[in-house]
Enzyme design. Structure first.
Site, PDB file in Angstrom:
ATOM      1  CG  HIS A 177     -57.266 -80.989 -13.404  1.00 39.02           C
ATOM      2  ND1 HIS A 177     -57.006 -79.758 -12.843  1.00 39.02           N
ATOM      3  CD2 HIS A 177     -58.424 -80.835 -14.092  1.00 39.02           C
ATOM      4  CE1 HIS A 177     -57.958 -78.904 -13.171  1.00 39.02           C
ATOM      5  NE2 HIS A 177     -58.836 -79.529 -13.929  1.00 39.02           N
ATOM      6  NE  ARG A 178     -51.741 -86.327  -9.460  1.00 37.54           N
ATOM      7  CZ  ARG A 178     -50.889 -87.343  -9.353  1.00 37.54           C
ATOM      8  NH1 ARG A 178     -50.986 -88.185  -8.332  1.00 37.54           N
ATOM      9  NH2 ARG A 178     -49.938 -87.514 -10.251  1.00 37.54           N
TER      10      ARG A 178
END
Length: 508
Positions: A478-479
């Site tokens: 999710h980065r």
């Protein structure tokens, strides 16, 4: 130039520093040829056959099967000129023949071993150092750019591995000389330091742990250490599983100290029938150990998000049947995983950010896809990858996937084939599982789980019909990948599997 040359364990590449000897393919006294496979070594990534650097006669084998050896440590000595006359026999303890006996067994020279030389000939013939001059083009020899040739690429290791000096005289508990080790020890580069005199009388060894049939439980490296230090394993208290003796136990006995661990005695079976006699202890090493370390590092480093999509793949399964019926595809292994791989590669073209790596202060988006295919093997889970898979045709992709799986099942995947992956597929459907929440391989931003294809009731064209359905699970970092990008990528993979022929025409 000495005719007896020591062959060290070569740099296996990919940062590997040690390997476990699985199987010797030669014995002391055997005649071998240049580049003939002589030993099979298992690293943390794969099993590799190592070829001989020279032809000649096997003079000595320094390590038993099952021993973990550091890169740069000698593993075998070869007489490169066996027709020149007698040479010294193997060092004290003799060479270890291929297929050596189990732990504690005494090994001996092969019946083909040469006669024992005189003291003069022993002094005249010296073993060559492990890192001596090597002919160009051979493993360990000069390579372009000032590097050293290794089995895989040209590794960064430029220093000579240090070897521990051979111990020639070790005092036992009663001040006696230790018995000669069963495994030959290579000659040290520098003279071994004189043994330190004993300053105190060792305490008597504690009573042995009760064992069935008075069998001493200890691994081969522990037995060798005990022989080197002059320790009688029969009188050592084992602190390992089921009373097995560890290196610490041997060192404690050699120093005259009582082992801190209480004797491990198998408890009497309880009324429920549970106990140590019904437990199995499996050492964590090799591929399984590396996988565990990678998965733990990834799970607690990259913030994982997983999304799911259920897809009607009836048309995809019919397309596979038509593909199999084509004359030029009859010898090709065609499976649903092939279409999933093609769907992923096409979806990456539409969403390149999915094929990227988090590099701290920047995101590295890659223009090539090294497609990883997770494979379950006897040694554990491995993820070899197909290099630049996005440039392959469907037929080339099918052949590459077949070769990848066959090599992995045979345990012959090279370390380089498991490095550099950018995106991975795990086919949990072959185990009858609908889907899962896979953990990202380190350095990758997405992994797709492909579930089992099942016949299920499905609304098709306004009516409930029996259709072939599967569920996809996409985990992503999710980065790098937000919910929108992850959803669009998963939607496109599902769209291709729902109607591959129409989607391919629309996207290409």
């Amino acid at each position: 130039m000495s005719r007896i040359k020591e062959f060290p364990l070569p740099d296996l590449g990919e940062g590997l520093t040690e390997g476990e000897i699985l199987k010797w393919m030669v014995s002391a006294g055997d005649m071998i040829e240049l580049n003939q496979p002589i030993v099979e070594v298992e690293t943390a990534k794969a099993a590799v056959e190592i070829p001989a650097k020279w032809g000649g006669r096997v003079h000595a084998i320094f390590h038993e099967e099952g021993t973990v050896v550091e890169v740069g440590s000698p593993i075998i000595a070869i007489d490169t000129d066996p027709g020149a006359g007698p040479v010294p026999s193997a060092p004290a303890g003799g060479a270890v023949p291929a297929g050596a006996a189990g732990p504690g067994a005494t090994t001996s020279q092969s019946t083909d071993a040469l006669p024992e030389p005189s003291a003069e000939s022993l002094a005249a013939v010296q073993l060559a150092p492990a890192e001596g001059a090597v002919e160009p083009g051979l493993i360990g020899g000069p390579a372009p750019g000032g590097r050293t040739a290794v089995l895989v690429g040209y590794g960064p290791k430029t220093t000579v591995a240090k070897r521990r000096p051979r111990k020639t005289d070790a005092a036992g508990p009663a001040g006696t000389t230790a018995p000669a080790p069963a495994v030959a020890t290579p000659a040290p580069v520098e003279p071994a330091p004189a043994p330190r005199p004993a300053t105190a009388t060792p305490a008597p060894a504690p009573a042995p742990v009760p064992r069935t049939g008075a069998v001493v439980l200890a691994k081969p490296p522990v037995r060798k250490l005990a022989r080197d230090l002059g320790v009688d394993l029969a009188g050592v208290v084992g602190s390992g599983p089921l009373g097995s003796i560890t290196r610490d136990d041997v060192h404690a006995a050699a120093a005259g100290r009582t082992a801190t661990a209480e004797p491990v005695v198998a408890p009497a079976p309880a009324a429920s029938g549970f106990g140590a006699d019904r437990e199995q202890r499996i050492p964590v090493k090799g591929v399984r150990k590396l996988t565990a370390e990678n998965m733990a590092r990834s799970a607690f480093t990259a913030p994982h998000v997983t999304e799911f999509l259920t897809v009607d793949v009836t048309r995809a399964m019919k397309a596979l049947d038509r593909l199999r019926s084509r004359p030029d595809w009859r010898e090709v292994r065609v499976s649903p995983l092939l279409l999933v791989a093609k769907a992923v590669l096409l979806a990456v073209r539409r969403h390149p950010m999915v094929n990227s790596t988090w590099a701290g202060d920047e995101i590295v988006v890659k223009d090539y896809v090294n497609l990883g295919i997770a494979a379950a093997t006897e040694r554990g889970l491995i993820v070899p990858n197909i290099k630049d898979a996005g440039r392959l045709t469907l037929r080339e992709l099918a052949d590459a996937m077949t070769a990848l799986v066959q090599t992995a099942k045979a345990g012959r995947t090279a370390p380089a084939e498991m490095s550099g992956g950018t995106l991975t597929i795990t086919n949990v459907g072959v185990f009858g599982v609908d889907t899962g929440t896979p953990i990202l391989p380190p350095g990758e931003s997405a992994i797709l789980a492909f579930g089992a294809v099942r016949e299920m009731p499905w609304v098709h064209k306004g009516k409930i019909k029996v259709r072939q359905v599967t569920t996809l699970g996409l985990s992503f970092d999710h980065r790098i990948i937000d919910g929108e990008l992850g959803s669009k990528f998963l939607r496109d993979v599902g769209a291709f599997l729902a109607d591959p022929e129409a989607t391919m025409l629309a996207w290409t």
